[in-house]
Design an enzyme around this catalytic site. Structure first.
Site, PDB file in Angstrom:
ATOM      1  N   HIS A 466      -4.778  -0.363  -4.554  1.00 34.54           N
ATOM      2  CA  HIS A 466      -5.434   1.060  -4.386  1.00 34.54           C
ATOM      3  C   HIS A 466      -5.974   1.485  -5.711  1.00 34.54           C
ATOM      4  O   HIS A 466      -7.293   1.895  -5.937  1.00 34.54           O
ATOM      5  CB  HIS A 466      -4.504   2.016  -3.811  1.00 34.54           C
ATOM      6  CG  HIS A 466      -4.819   3.412  -4.102  1.00 34.54           C
ATOM      7  ND1 HIS A 466      -4.960   4.308  -2.693  1.00 34.54           N
ATOM      8  CD2 HIS A 466      -5.158   4.249  -4.904  1.00 34.54           C
ATOM      9  CE1 HIS A 466      -5.504   5.393  -3.015  1.00 34.54           C
ATOM     10  NE2 HIS A 466      -5.540   5.617  -4.183  1.00 34.54           N
ATOM     11  N   GLU A 467      -4.988   1.321  -6.693  1.00 37.42           N
ATOM     12  CA  GLU A 467      -5.746   1.925  -8.166  1.00 37.42           C
ATOM     13  C   GLU A 467      -6.955   0.867  -8.440  1.00 37.42           C
ATOM     14  O   GLU A 467      -7.579   1.158  -9.059  1.00 37.42           O
ATOM     15  CB  GLU A 467      -4.498   1.684  -9.113  1.00 37.42           C
ATOM     16  CG  GLU A 467      -3.549   2.740  -8.648  1.00 37.42           C
ATOM     17  CD  GLU A 467      -3.904   4.194  -8.439  1.00 37.42           C
ATOM     18  OE1 GLU A 467      -5.024   4.641  -8.991  1.00 37.42           O
ATOM     19  OE2 GLU A 467      -3.264   4.813  -7.649  1.00 37.42           O
ATOM     20  N   HIS A 470      -9.848   2.079  -7.341  1.00 39.37           N
ATOM     21  CA  HIS A 470     -10.516   3.231  -8.038  1.00 39.37           C
ATOM     22  C   HIS A 470     -11.384   2.473  -9.386  1.00 39.37           C
ATOM     23  O   HIS A 470     -12.433   3.029  -9.718  1.00 39.37           O
ATOM     24  CB  HIS A 470      -9.536   4.130  -8.588  1.00 39.37           C
ATOM     25  CG  HIS A 470      -9.141   5.215  -7.766  1.00 39.37           C
ATOM     26  ND1 HIS A 470      -9.901   6.029  -7.006  1.00 39.37           N
ATOM     27  CD2 HIS A 470      -7.742   5.340  -7.320  1.00 39.37           C
ATOM     28  CE1 HIS A 470      -9.112   6.718  -6.190  1.00 39.37           C
ATOM     29  NE2 HIS A 470      -7.785   6.341  -6.246  1.00 39.37           N
ATOM     30  N   HIS A 473     -14.568   1.114  -8.636  1.00 38.44           N
ATOM     31  CA  HIS A 473     -15.606   2.090  -8.542  1.00 38.44           C
ATOM     32  C   HIS A 473     -16.236   2.561  -9.854  1.00 38.44           C
ATOM     33  O   HIS A 473     -17.353   2.736 -10.235  1.00 38.44           O
ATOM     34  CB  HIS A 473     -14.890   3.451  -7.718  1.00 38.44           C
ATOM     35  CG  HIS A 473     -16.003   4.266  -6.904  1.00 38.44           C
ATOM     36  ND1 HIS A 473     -15.706   5.442  -6.640  1.00 38.44           N
ATOM     37  CD2 HIS A 473     -17.354   4.268  -6.794  1.00 38.44           C
ATOM     38  CE1 HIS A 473     -16.540   6.090  -6.106  1.00 38.44           C
ATOM     39  NE2 HIS A 473     -17.715   5.133  -6.275  1.00 38.44           N
TER      40      HIS A 473
END
Ligand code: ZN
Length: 677
Positions: A466-467, A470, A473
């Site tokens: 998940h991290e 980020h 991105h």
């Protein structure tokens, strides 16, 4: 004496940054930014992008380069000195941003630029950046004057202080309590590593026996594994009453008043800006069109989820009755019974899986996944860090270095709990040269004990993915304008798209084959375990969904209704929301709201719904991979091109449609969560 925060390094000199450097550096850079701006305005040469926006961006980026390591250190290596310095500098920055946001001359220069002949010839990211800036000027109260302007400034500064205090109280309350167990029997059911860690924690405090803290990995493991009901109750009560007037540390670090003050100030802020309530202010820069639409969205998901949640709870109660003779399920028994039920149904648990996920194998697997999807290579590199456990990596594409990131993955004292990605350097053109993006990726996994490697639960593997989403991105962006580069300028309720998207890969048999390797036998996850794990994926997913929806609805309604005619108080509202959404009502002493840092000190005020909103996008985006092949390079490159590289340069809805070829649909989220009949 030189100040390391002011040196023009590509990466922060973490080995030399001290608390005493913070305030002087920030003071100097703010002064430089303001005198630079004044000169710009005085000279009047502000009619073009390069004359107006470039110098402003350059000065703010310089400020950001000094400030980002400070924010980071305050979170991962907290000390009294650093906290004080951070707080003082944050006050200065808040005041600076408020002054900038209310500067009518700059605002008018942006308006003039947006109406000039040059505007149409600017590339779309620059036009988007100008549009966002004008919106943010309005949200900063640029239209205010006289007393209202002063009041607005006061509110911003008070909010900054109060929200920081809220977070500090939660951190202190978390660190300020522990449970000492004298006999190992009391810890029955807990995994060896946790017992060893508890013994070590006792030793560090010069105590005998075992010390259990409220650090999330410890707390979570106790609640789901400890056979000792009395121990679970002690831990539950301490955790759910942090920073409140209940429980073992009642009245210490109490956030009750702060909640009222924070929401009251936000309400007043909204009034000054001409909005009905703070939820409208929050949504002005988000993808969701209005608070009412969000409430519909949340309620719709809740209604669709409810029947599944009722069934899940009934099953759990029946199990608790038949296996444990329990007539009702107490709040501190929920996670334990759930874990036992899951074990019985699927013969699987987070702890059973842990030996199969050594951190280094998981990292290699993660890098392999992103390599296949986006054609990038992750390479270990060296850089000064703040702790021996922190590592630094670089990302290459087609042989060219495009980004860097730090990993700091172990829980330790003086480190904020949870997991997050933060911006260290933003990709942008800096005086003609490209500044590469750099990210901080932080988790709180249990550190290795007694020369066993760090072993992750599958939940933790998912958190890491998940991290990293980020991070991608932020790091894979192609934008060159800071305001829309990476996650900058991305609507808050769309920002979880890349991160939640990445989680899907932790559930693919194809990926798990190389993501897992038993730390002793080196065997990948056996087929039977894999099958059970996939079957257990949606275990109690409806109850989890309702919990998220409960938080989202509480947050949104609090910021819509606070102080209004029918508002009966924070606790009453929470009770009412629970009655309407939840299937499990926690005991009265539960003061969850007092440690709800997301909305009272993080950026999620009237925005907690964003997790679900973005999950609709991420699930739907992943469904394209389900249709076209999960490692289909064309689909991966399309996701890279249309979503990851574009940052905030276009509205999230437009980018999504370009990737998916249509509007987002909630169907894949419900399907992935097992919530379709
Ligand atoms: Zn996230």
């Amino acid at each position: 004496m030189t100040n390391p925060l002011l040196e023009p390094h590509i990466l922060p000199p973490f080995d030399r940054i001290q608390a005493q450097h913070v305030v002087p550096a920030i003071e100097m850079l703010i002064e430089e930014a303001e005198s630079g701006l004044a000169t710009q305005l005085r000279n009047g040469d502000i009619a073009s992008w390069s004359a107006l926006v470039d110098p402003i961006e350059e000065r703010d980026d310089k400020l950001g380069r000094a400030w980002s390591p400070v924010v980071h250190l305050n979170a991962v290596l907290n000390s009294d000195e650093l906290r004080a310095a951070h707080e003082a500098a944050e006050q200065l920055l808040t005041a600076y941003h408020t002054r900038f946001g209310q500067n009518r001359n700059v605002y008018q220069a942006y308006v003039a630029l947006s109406e000039s002949a040059q505007f149409a010839s600017l590339d779309p990211p620059k036009r988007q950046a100008i549009g966002n800036a004008m919106r943010d000027f309005k949200l900063s109260g640029v239209a205010l004057s006289g007393e209202a302007k002063e009041e607005y400034k006061q509110i911003k500064s008070q909010l900054s202080t109060l929200t920081t205090q809220f977070a500090n109280n939660v951190l202190d309350a978390t660190n300020g309590w522990f449970h000492q167990a004298h006999k190992e029997e009391e810890l029955a059911g807990l995994p060896d590593f946790l017992v060893a860690g508890a013994k070590q924690a006792a030793g560090e405090r010069a105590l005998t026996g075992y010390v259990l803290t409220l650090d999330l990995p410890v707390y979570f493991t106790v609640m789901s594994q400890a056979k000792n009901q009395a121990l679970r109750k002690i831990m539950y009560e301490a955790y759910c009453t942090r920073a409140s007037r209940c429980g073992p540390t009642a009245g210490q670090w109490d956030n009750t008043e702060l909640i009222e003050q924070i929401v009251q100030l936000r309400k007043r802020q909204a009034e000054l800006l001409g909005y009905k309530n703070y939820a409208e202010v929050s949504l002005a820069s988000k993808m969701a069109p209005s608070p009412e639409k969000v409430i519909d969205f949340v309620r719709d998901l809740a209604v669709k989820t409810r029947p599944f949640a009722d069934k899940e709870l009934a099953e759990l109660k029946a199990f608790a009755h038949s296996e444990f003779g329990a007539d009702h399920v107490e709040a501190w028994d929920l996670a334990y019974y759930a874990e036992q039920l899951k074990l019985k149904k699927y013969n699987i648990s987070q702890e059973v899986l842990r030996p199969y996920f050594p951190l280094d194998v998981v990292l290699t697997g993660l890098f392999r996944v992103v390599g296949a999807l986006y054609g990038i290579e992750v390479v270990s590199a060296s850089a000064p860090t703040w702790h021996q456990d922190a590592r630094y990596y670089e990302i290459f594409k087609d042989g060219e270095k495009i980004a860097g990131f730090y990993l700091d993955l172990y829980a330790r004292a003086k480190k904020r709990s949870g997991a997050w990605m933060a911006d260290c350097r933003t990709r942008r053109l800096r005086q003609g040269a490209l500044q590469l993006p750099v990210a901080f990726l932080v988790c709180n996994f249990n550190a290795p004990v007694d020369d066993k490697p760090c072993l992750l639960t599958h939940n933790e593997v998912t958190t890491l993915f998940h991290e990293f989403g980020h991070g991608l991105h932020h790091m894979l962006t192609k934008m060159e304008v800071a305001a829309v580069s990476g996650i900058n300028g991305v609507e808050w309720d769309a920002v979880e798209l890349p991160s939640q998207f990445m989680e899907n890969f932790c559930w693919q048999a194809e990926v798990l084959a190389f993501l897992s390797s038993h730390f002793e036998s080196k065997e990948p996850l056996p087929a039977s375990m894999l099958e059970n794990m996939l079957a257990a994926k949606n275990f109690q997913s409806a109850m989890q969904m309702l919990r998220q929806l409960e938080f989202a609805l509480f947050d949104l309604r609090l910021h819509m209704e606070f102080g209004g005619e029918n508002f009966a108080g924070v606790q009453s509202l929470l009770d009412e929301v629970r009655q309407s959404v939840a299937v499990v009502i926690p005991p009265d002493f539960n003061q969850f709201q007092n440690s709800f840092t997301h909305i009272f000190s993080g950026g999620y005020a009237a925005g907690y719904y964003s997790y679900k909103w973005a999950e609709v996008l991420s699930a739907d985006a992943f469904s394209a991979f389900e249709e076209e092949g999960i490692f289909n390079p064309e689909t991966g490159r399309r996701f890279l091109r249309e979503i990851l590289q574009k940052g905030g340069s276009e509205p999230a809805l437009e980018l999504f449609k370009k990737f998916r070829g249509r509007e987002p649909s909630p169907e894949p989220l419900l399907r992935h969560s097992g919530l379709v009949a």
